[in-house]
Design a protein around this motif. Structure first.
Motif, PDB file in Angstrom:
ATOM      1  N   ARG A  85      -0.320  -1.933   5.978  1.00 14.99           N
ATOM      2  CA  ARG A  85      -0.334  -1.385   4.723  1.00 14.99           C
ATOM      3  C   ARG A  85      -1.702  -0.878   4.443  1.00 14.99           C
ATOM      4  O   ARG A  85      -1.807   0.109   3.554  1.00 14.99           O
ATOM      5  CB  ARG A  85       0.235  -2.359   3.492  1.00 14.99           C
ATOM      6  CG  ARG A  85       0.331  -2.073   2.265  1.00 14.99           C
ATOM      7  CD  ARG A  85       0.664  -2.978   1.307  1.00 14.99           C
ATOM      8  NE  ARG A  85       0.459  -2.731   0.030  1.00 14.99           N
ATOM      9  CZ  ARG A  85      -0.721  -3.185  -0.740  1.00 14.99           C
ATOM     10  NH1 ARG A  85      -1.726  -3.938  -0.131  1.00 14.99           N
ATOM     11  NH2 ARG A  85      -1.122  -2.792  -2.072  1.00 14.99           N
ATOM     12  N   GLN A  86      -2.721  -1.552   4.788  1.00 11.77           N
ATOM     13  CA  GLN A  86      -4.114  -1.055   4.558  1.00 11.77           C
ATOM     14  C   GLN A  86      -4.237   0.353   4.938  1.00 11.77           C
ATOM     15  O   GLN A  86      -5.247   1.056   4.567  1.00 11.77           O
ATOM     16  CB  GLN A  86      -5.083  -2.054   5.031  1.00 11.77           C
ATOM     17  CG  GLN A  86      -5.072  -3.395   4.372  1.00 11.77           C
ATOM     18  CD  GLN A  86      -3.897  -4.473   4.600  1.00 11.77           C
ATOM     19  OE1 GLN A  86      -2.996  -4.207   5.546  1.00 11.77           O
ATOM     20  NE2 GLN A  86      -3.774  -5.393   3.827  1.00 11.77           N
ATOM     21  N   THR A  87      -3.813   0.512   6.388  1.00  9.52           N
ATOM     22  CA  THR A  87      -3.892   1.924   6.864  1.00  9.52           C
ATOM     23  C   THR A  87      -3.316   2.895   5.962  1.00  9.52           C
ATOM     24  O   THR A  87      -3.927   4.119   5.775  1.00  9.52           O
ATOM     25  CB  THR A  87      -3.086   1.841   8.451  1.00  9.52           C
ATOM     26  OG1 THR A  87      -3.800   0.858   9.082  1.00  9.52           O
ATOM     27  CG2 THR A  87      -3.326   3.284   8.901  1.00  9.52           C
ATOM     28  N   ILE A  88      -2.116   2.691   5.405  1.00  9.96           N
ATOM     29  CA  ILE A  88      -1.643   3.764   4.444  1.00  9.96           C
ATOM     30  C   ILE A  88      -2.195   3.812   3.155  1.00  9.96           C
ATOM     31  O   ILE A  88      -2.549   4.965   2.710  1.00  9.96           O
ATOM     32  CB  ILE A  88       0.199   3.107   4.072  1.00  9.96           C
ATOM     33  CG1 ILE A  88       0.932   2.944   5.222  1.00  9.96           C
ATOM     34  CG2 ILE A  88       0.606   4.231   3.060  1.00  9.96           C
ATOM     35  CD1 ILE A  88       1.143   4.369   6.032  1.00  9.96           C
ATOM     36  N   ILE A  89      -2.840   2.730   2.820  1.00 12.37           N
ATOM     37  CA  ILE A  89      -3.763   2.918   1.581  1.00 12.37           C
ATOM     38  C   ILE A  89      -4.725   3.910   1.863  1.00 12.37           C
ATOM     39  O   ILE A  89      -5.407   4.722   1.119  1.00 12.37           O
ATOM     40  CB  ILE A  89      -4.357   1.436   1.143  1.00 12.37           C
ATOM     41  CG1 ILE A  89      -3.159   0.532   0.622  1.00 12.37           C
ATOM     42  CG2 ILE A  89      -5.438   1.551   0.309  1.00 12.37           C
ATOM     43  CD1 ILE A  89      -3.383  -0.804   0.515  1.00 12.37           C
TER      44      ILE A  89
END
Length: 69
Positions: A30-34
């Motif tokens: 999810r951090q990559t998407i953010i």
């Protein structure tokens, strides 16, 4: 300097997807998407293709390459 803008946030909203769900679908955190949505991280070519395939779009419909002066 090179800047890659994207329409991920808009596409997620149109498909009613959370960042977590998109991350799971394309195999990242999810951090990559953010980070991609915020423009602080440019996705690999492989990841960009995965996202385009997931949304049934061409890469250029999601990501916009800009060279800053």
């Amino acid at each position: 300097m090179i800047k890659v803008k994207n329409k991920l946030k808009v596409l997620r909203a149109e498909h009613e997807l959370t960042q977590k769900t998109l991350a799971e679908e394309v195999g990242v955190s999810r951090q990559t998407i953010i980070a991609i949505e915020n423009g602080t991280y440019n996705p690999s070519l492989e990841l960009a293709f995965k996202m385009a395939h997931f949304f049934e779009k061409q890469i250029e419909e999601i990501f916009l390459y800009e060279e800053e002066k």
